[in-house]
Design a protein around this motif. Structure first.
Motif, mmCIF file in Angstrom:
data_model
loop_
_atom_site.group_PDB
_atom_site.id
_atom_site.type_symbol
_atom_site.label_atom_id
_atom_site.label_comp_id
_atom_site.label_asym_id
_atom_site.label_seq_id
_atom_site.Cartn_x
_atom_site.Cartn_y
_atom_site.Cartn_z
ATOM 1 N N CYS A 1 -17.140 19.511 10.513
ATOM 2 C CA CYS A 1 -16.851 18.193 10.338
ATOM 3 C C CYS A 1 -15.424 17.961 10.668
ATOM 4 N N PHE A 2 -15.079 16.822 10.893
ATOM 5 C CA PHE A 2 -13.962 16.298 11.302
ATOM 6 C C PHE A 2 -13.330 15.594 10.339
ATOM 7 N N ALA A 3 -12.047 15.805 9.801
ATOM 8 C CA ALA A 3 -11.369 14.692 8.807
ATOM 9 C C ALA A 3 -10.490 13.976 9.502
ATOM 10 N N ALA A 4 -10.174 13.031 9.008
ATOM 11 C CA ALA A 4 -9.163 11.926 9.583
ATOM 12 C C ALA A 4 -7.726 12.481 9.136
ATOM 13 N N VAL A 5 -6.769 12.161 10.033
ATOM 14 C CA VAL A 5 -5.447 12.448 9.448
ATOM 15 C C VAL A 5 -5.078 11.977 8.303
ATOM 16 N N LEU A 6 -4.611 12.467 7.296
ATOM 17 C CA LEU A 6 -4.148 11.797 5.928
ATOM 18 C C LEU A 6 -2.918 11.101 6.066
ATOM 19 N N GLY A 7 -1.883 11.957 6.205
ATOM 20 C CA GLY A 7 -0.676 11.232 5.848
ATOM 21 C C GLY A 7 0.333 12.022 6.785
ATOM 22 N N HIS A 8 1.732 11.741 6.882
ATOM 23 C CA HIS A 8 2.595 12.104 7.526
ATOM 24 C C HIS A 8 3.661 12.505 6.673
ATOM 25 N N VAL A 9 4.245 13.694 6.665
ATOM 26 C CA VAL A 9 5.353 14.502 5.979
ATOM 27 C C VAL A 9 6.494 14.637 6.776
ATOM 28 N N SER A 10 7.785 14.342 6.725
ATOM 29 C CA SER A 10 8.882 14.774 7.344
ATOM 30 C C SER A 10 10.006 15.465 6.504
ATOM 31 N N TYR A 11 10.505 16.311 7.118
ATOM 32 C CA TYR A 11 11.479 17.024 6.439
ATOM 33 C C TYR A 11 12.818 16.847 7.497
ATOM 34 N N SER A 12 14.107 16.990 6.959
ATOM 35 C CA SER A 12 15.352 17.102 7.591
ATOM 36 C C SER A 12 16.189 18.262 7.170
ATOM 37 N N ILE A 13 16.645 18.976 8.160
ATOM 38 C CA ILE A 13 17.442 20.255 7.888
ATOM 39 C C ILE A 13 18.533 20.394 8.897
ATOM 40 N N PRO A 14 19.533 21.010 8.542
ATOM 41 C CA PRO A 14 20.362 21.192 9.504
ATOM 42 C C PRO A 14 20.141 22.149 10.452
ATOM 43 N N GLU A 15 20.808 22.345 11.584
ATOM 44 C CA GLU A 15 20.395 23.434 12.730
ATOM 45 C C GLU A 15 21.352 24.566 11.942
ATOM 46 N N GLU A 16 20.947 25.807 12.725
ATOM 47 C CA GLU A 16 21.537 27.011 12.411
ATOM 48 C C GLU A 16 21.273 27.677 11.111
ATOM 49 N N MET A 17 20.172 27.067 10.383
ATOM 50 C CA MET A 17 19.837 27.885 9.227
ATOM 51 C C MET A 17 19.224 29.323 9.536
ATOM 52 N N ALA A 18 19.650 30.032 8.501
ATOM 53 C CA ALA A 18 19.006 31.615 8.694
ATOM 54 C C ALA A 18 17.550 31.532 8.455
ATOM 55 N N GLU B 1 21.043 21.804 19.915
ATOM 56 C CA GLU B 1 21.401 21.721 21.245
ATOM 57 C C GLU B 1 20.782 22.341 22.403
ATOM 58 N N ALA B 2 19.938 23.356 21.985
ATOM 59 C CA ALA B 2 18.903 24.385 23.031
ATOM 60 C C ALA B 2 17.817 23.595 22.708
ATOM 61 N N ILE B 3 17.507 22.819 21.903
ATOM 62 C CA ILE B 3 16.152 22.415 21.656
ATOM 63 C C ILE B 3 15.880 20.940 22.093
ATOM 64 N N CYS B 4 16.963 20.023 21.773
ATOM 65 C CA CYS B 4 16.903 18.630 22.249
ATOM 66 C C CYS B 4 18.033 18.319 23.176
ATOM 67 N N GLY B 5 19.089 18.971 23.243
ATOM 68 C CA GLY B 5 20.203 18.694 24.229
ATOM 69 C C GLY B 5 20.778 17.531 23.699
ATOM 70 N N GLN B 6 20.979 16.425 24.182
ATOM 71 C CA GLN B 6 21.761 15.152 23.755
ATOM 72 C C GLN B 6 20.831 14.011 23.368
ATOM 73 N N THR B 7 19.511 14.449 23.046
ATOM 74 C CA THR B 7 18.552 13.459 22.329
ATOM 75 C C THR B 7 18.728 13.562 21.297
ATOM 76 N N THR B 8 18.424 12.133 20.730
ATOM 77 C CA THR B 8 18.871 11.740 19.271
ATOM 78 C C THR B 8 17.482 10.862 18.939
ATOM 79 N N PRO B 9 17.108 10.935 17.653
ATOM 80 C CA PRO B 9 17.168 12.103 16.759
ATOM 81 C C PRO B 9 16.407 13.337 17.424
ATOM 82 N N CYS B 10 16.587 14.491 16.996
ATOM 83 C CA CYS B 10 15.985 15.763 17.303
ATOM 84 C C CYS B 10 14.966 16.121 16.216
ATOM 85 N N ALA B 11 13.742 16.419 16.572
ATOM 86 C CA ALA B 11 12.787 16.495 15.635
ATOM 87 C C ALA B 11 11.714 17.506 16.253
ATOM 88 N N LEU B 12 11.334 18.423 15.320
ATOM 89 C CA LEU B 12 10.030 19.029 15.705
ATOM 90 C C LEU B 12 8.788 18.505 15.203
#
Length: 940
Positions: free
Chosen positions: A13-30, A83-94
């Motif tokens: 069965c195919f379920a519809a997309v329920l919601g959208h969850v966003s997180y914000s974290i600084p780069e260079e985390m361990a 900088e490696a993931i997005c360069g100068q693009t803002t905002p940078c998100a995965l």
């Protein structure tokens, strides 16, 4: 513009997309750092993540985030550099999705990566040399190299400083791409004669905390005067180039003019951008040709803004900008990646059920990146889309019996010119469902079996097939309950559950049962099981197992029936008709008649098929009155069976003439039958009597032999040997039951010499020399020799010194001798016979059982024989001592004999009374030697 398309193919069965969850974290985390509790934020249970096999789908992006299904949290999988993931693009998100199964849910998640001040502003070159004429006017501009800071926002490049700043000042120009162009402006005239060389330090600063900076050293050489600077014809050059243009393609031509003459009017062009990526892609010649140096990719950069400079020989220059727009070319095929797929579904899958999951990405833009996917038309599946999701669903009934598996080829094509496409093939196995009932090969069966069959005979086989598979197609054959003439059908036939072979349980009789019907059910092993049945008609075929039965004439044992034929009967006269039937059917019941015996074969004949007896010729007076015909009735079976009937015919005109003849005939038959029965019974009685007599005789002989061997061989009782008169009992097997005993000393030739008698040193033992002991065979052999007349071993007359009274003679106890014995001239006493020995042994055994103890007169056999053995009824041969070579015996004194008599009388009182009718032991017979002696005595 970059466009991406995602195609998802899901299970069940195919379920519809329920919601959208966003997180914000600084780069260079361990690595392993906590991002967020995704289960709590999405309102899911941790068990749902585990049971749904939750996983992260990132498409082409690298996996920087990891899902911990045990805790329901998102953690850092790999260190993230913004900088490696997005360069100068803002905002940078995965952007990624969390896929769940059973039921399938696609949950989008966005993780925004915020910038930290982790990069210093960097100049590409550590120093730069400028040549400036001393005649340069105040306000002259000199463009400096820009610093590069990968950070963005406040962490990016913010300002420049120049030290010392006595002659120059800095001016910043913000550009449309967000960059800052820096110019150095002359604010005080130069004097070459005063300072020919100037050293300046240019510092670039960012706005982060802590603030970072980078420096570049500027060397200025003051030249002679050049008062006109080059001027570009355009402030901005805009061009367009296709992304697949080859290296060396001319992009545009720039131009600048200088009003000076000579070397000060010669202009050269350089690219002002210090970024290495720009210098690798583009190149400008000295004459102003802007040329493509390396490949450009629309998917990496759609626009390039390049600063160029025009410099004369006097060091004056002018700047301009070249804006290059990269146009997209359809050079990327759609990329299909399978996220999740089902390898097997049941054939009763509901319509519009989604099957599997994939993602499709085309980096091209607009039509080149617009993707559509199709599948084959001849399979029961279709492609649908919902909210940018594409699903392949079941579009029709799936039947495993028609197709066990489907190879679903998904082809995705873009709308570019020419169109590019890619495909992937999914193999889907259809699992079986028990949806097909067994089907018999025939709608009904008819089997034949010959009667008198053997029970357990295999009759025939019913066969059914099931289009299902494995357990659902495993069939079992069952005989349905029914009855035949009130008897369960299971007592007639049985069905093998595995093979469907039908066996006959009993032997059938066609005359009792000609056919019967029953039903066989075939049932598969599915759940629930499906079944079907078939009707079976069992036909029993006739066998020639019944002989014809004669209905007429009736055969009776008490009277004789006869048919009368007048002597005036003509040829063909119907005498009688033999009527017979056969309970068999078909040719087994076809009867034929023929005459087997007849008094006059020439007078009568019988119809072959009708059994009519007719006259063959005219009856005459010579024909006998009594006519007897034996008619054989035979059927047509293989082998044929027959019956006989005797037909008596009387040839006479009146009944009284016939009566006497047939009465005698009947009595004769009766007497013959009675005699035959008597002889048979007598013979049987004689044979039985002989058999029983022989059997009893054999049993008697066996019992007699067994008792003989039991008494004489296997008994614990000792065997009492008999010794001829010439030998004495020297075996030392017993002691004398007297108070006074004697010691006899003998020599090897004692038969010719005297015997010395002394008092015994012992009062208990009679010591005798044991050298003359022998076997029983030797004794019997010598006894046979003694019995022969004129034997060389005949006894010599006794010495005159040995004369004893009658009581001292050898022989059975209490036996009295005649006058010859008293004179010492009589024969030797008769030896005991075998009957006497056996009688003595039996009497001794009875006495032993009655008393249980040893009394007077018993032998001392405690060491060699059983202590219960007594010899009270045995003739006391041990009371006398036989002297070899003499007919006399040595006996004890009268007092000793009186004690012995008293002991024997006490022993007889202890014995049980004699049984009436018990036969006395036979008297001892005389030996041949004694007979000879007696005859000589009478003659004298």
């Amino acid at each position: 513009m970059r466009r991406q398309a995602l195609l998802f193919v899901c299970l069940l069965c195919f379920a519809a997309v329920l919601g959208h969850v966003s997180y914000s974290i600084p780069e260079e985390m361990a690595k392993g750092s906590f991002i967020g509790n995704i289960a709590q934020d999405l309102g899911l249970n941790v068990k749902r993540l585990q049971s749904g096999k939750a996983r992260i789908h990132t498409g082409d992006s690298a996996d920087y985030v990891q899902l911990d299904k045990e805790k329901g949290v998102l953690v850092i999988k790999e260190r993230m550099d913004r900088e490696a993931i997005c360069g100068q693009t803002t905002p940078c998100a995965l952007h990624f999705q969390i896929a769940l199964e059973q039921p399938i849910e696609i949950l989008p998640v966005t993780v925004e990566i915020t910038d930290i001040n982790d990069n210093d502003p960097v100049f590409e070159k550590e120093g730069r040399v400028l040549e400036i004429s001393e005649s340069a006017v105040v306000g002259s501009k000199f463009m400096l190299e820009k610093a590069i800071d990968p950070d963005i926002g406040l962490n990016g490049l913010q300002s420049y400083t120049l030290k010392p700043n006595d002659n120059f000042m800095l001016k910043l120009h913000r550009q449309s791409d967000g960059g800052k162009k820096v110019e150095m402006i002359l604010q005080k005239p130069l004097d070459r004669e005063k300072d020919e060389f100037l050293t300046l330090l240019l510092t670039a600063h960012d706005g982060g905390e802590p603030q970072r900076s980078g420096t570049m050293q500027i060397q200025i050489q003051v030249l002679d005067a050049n008062d006109n600077a080059p001027v570009f014809t355009q402030n901005v050059y805009k061009v367009s180039i296709k992304e697949n243009s080859p290296s060396g393609t001319l992009i545009t031509k720039v131009s600048a003019s200088d009003a000076d003459k000579g070397s000060n009017g010669e202009v050269s062009y350089v690219i002002g951008n210090s970024m290495s990526s720009i210098s690798k892609l583009f190149h400008i010649t000295e004459d102003g040709h802007f040329v493509l140096k390396g490949p450009v990719d629309y998917e990496k950069a759609q626009t390039y803004e390049i600063d160029i400079e025009a410099v004369d020989r006097g060091g004056l220059y002018d700047s301009s900008k070249v804006i290059i727009d990269v146009s997209d070319v359809n050079d990327n095929i759609p990329v299909i990646k399978t996220i999740s797929s089902s390898t097997s579904v049941e054939e009763d899958l509901a319509a519009n059920t989604v099957i599997a999951v994939m993602s499709v990405n085309d980096p091209d833009s607009e039509e080149n990146g617009r993707v559509s996917c199709v599948i084959d038309d001849n399979i029961p599946f279709k492609v649908t889309s919902t909210s940018n999701f594409y699903s392949i669903v079941a579009d029709g009934d799936l039947d495993r019996e028609r197709s066990r598996e489907y190879n679903i080829t998904v082809t995705c094509s873009d709308e570019g010119m020419p169109s590019l496409s890619s495909s992937v093939t999914l193999t889907l196995h259809i699992s079986d469902v028990n949806d097909n009932a067994p089907v018999f090969e025939r709608s009904s069966y008819e089997a034949y079996i010959v009667e008198n069959n053997t029970p357990g005979l295999s009759v025939f086989t019913v066969k059914a097939s099931d289009d299902d598979w494995n357990q659902n197609a495993r069939l079992a054959y069952i005989l349905e309950d029914s009855s035949v003439n009130g008897v369960p059908v299971s007592s007639y036939v049985s069905v093998s559950a595995e093979s469907g072979v039908i066996h006959a349980v009993r032997s059938f009789d066609y005359e009792q049962l000609k056919e019967f019907h029953f039903r066989v059910r075939a049932q598969d092993g599915g759940s629930p099981p499906l079944s079907s049945n078939v009707s079976v008609r069992m036909v029993i075929q006739d066998q020639n197992d019944n002989a014809p039965q004669v209905l007429y004439p009736v055969q009776t044992g008490g009277s004789v029936l006869a048919e009368m034929v007048p002597r005036s009967a003509d040829v063909g006269y119907l005498v009688t008709k033999v009527v017979a039937v056969d309970v068999d059917c078909g040719q087994n019941a076809w009867l034929s008649y023929k005459v087997h015996k007849a008094t006059d074969r020439a007078l009568f004949e019988v119809g072959l098929h009708n059994g009519e007896i007719r006259t063959v010729r005219q009856v005459t007076d010579k024909d006998a009155v009594k006519q007897r015909l034996t008619v054989v009735v035979e059927d047509n079976g293989q082998p044929s069976r027959s019956a006989t009937v005797i037909v008596n015919v009387a040839v006479a005109d009146s009944f009284p003439q016939v009566l006497s003849e047939f009465t005698d005939f009947s009595m004769h038959d009766k007497e013959y039958n009675d005699k035959l029965t008597f002889y048979l019974v007598l013979a049987l009685a004689v044979v039985s009597f002989l058999f029983i007599t022989c059997l009893l005789l054999i049993i008697s002989v066996k019992v007699y032999r067994w008792r003989q061997s039991r008494v004489l061989c296997h008994s614990n009782l000792p065997v009492i040997p008999y010794y001829p008169p010439r030998y004495s009992d020297t075996l030392g097997t017993g002691t004398l039951p007297h108070v006074y005993n004697y010691e006899v000393c003998r020599t090897t030739d004692s038969r010719k010499s005297d015997c010395k008698l002394d008092r015994a040193a012992s009062h208990n033992v009679l010591v005798m020399e044991p050298s003359s002991a022998g076997t029983m065979q030797k004794i019997h052999r010598e006894q046979n020799i003694l019995d022969e007349p004129d034997s060389p071993l005949e006894q010599k007359p006794p010495n005159n010194d040995w004369r004893f009274n009658q009581g001292a003679r050898p022989g059975p106890s209490g036996a009295a001798g005649g006058p010859e014995v008293a004179m010492g001239t009589g024969p030797w006493p008769q030896p005991p016979t075998e009957a006497e020995q056996l009688q003595a042994l039996m009497a001794a055994a009875n006495v032993s059982e009655a008393t249980g103890t040893l009394g007077p007169g018993t032998m001392g056999l405690s060491t060699r024989y059983s202590p219960q053995f007594t010899l009270q009824h045995v003739p006391d041969y041990r009371q006398n001592v036989y002297i070899p070579g003499s007919t006399a015996t040595l006996t004890s004194n009268p007092q000793q004999q009186q004690q012995q008599a008293m002991a024997q009388q006490a022993g007889q009182q202890a014995l049980p009374p004699p049984q009436p009718g018990q036969p006395e032991p036979p008297k001892a017979a005389q030996t041949p030697a004694s007979k000879k002696k007696s005859t000589k005595k009478e003659k004298k």
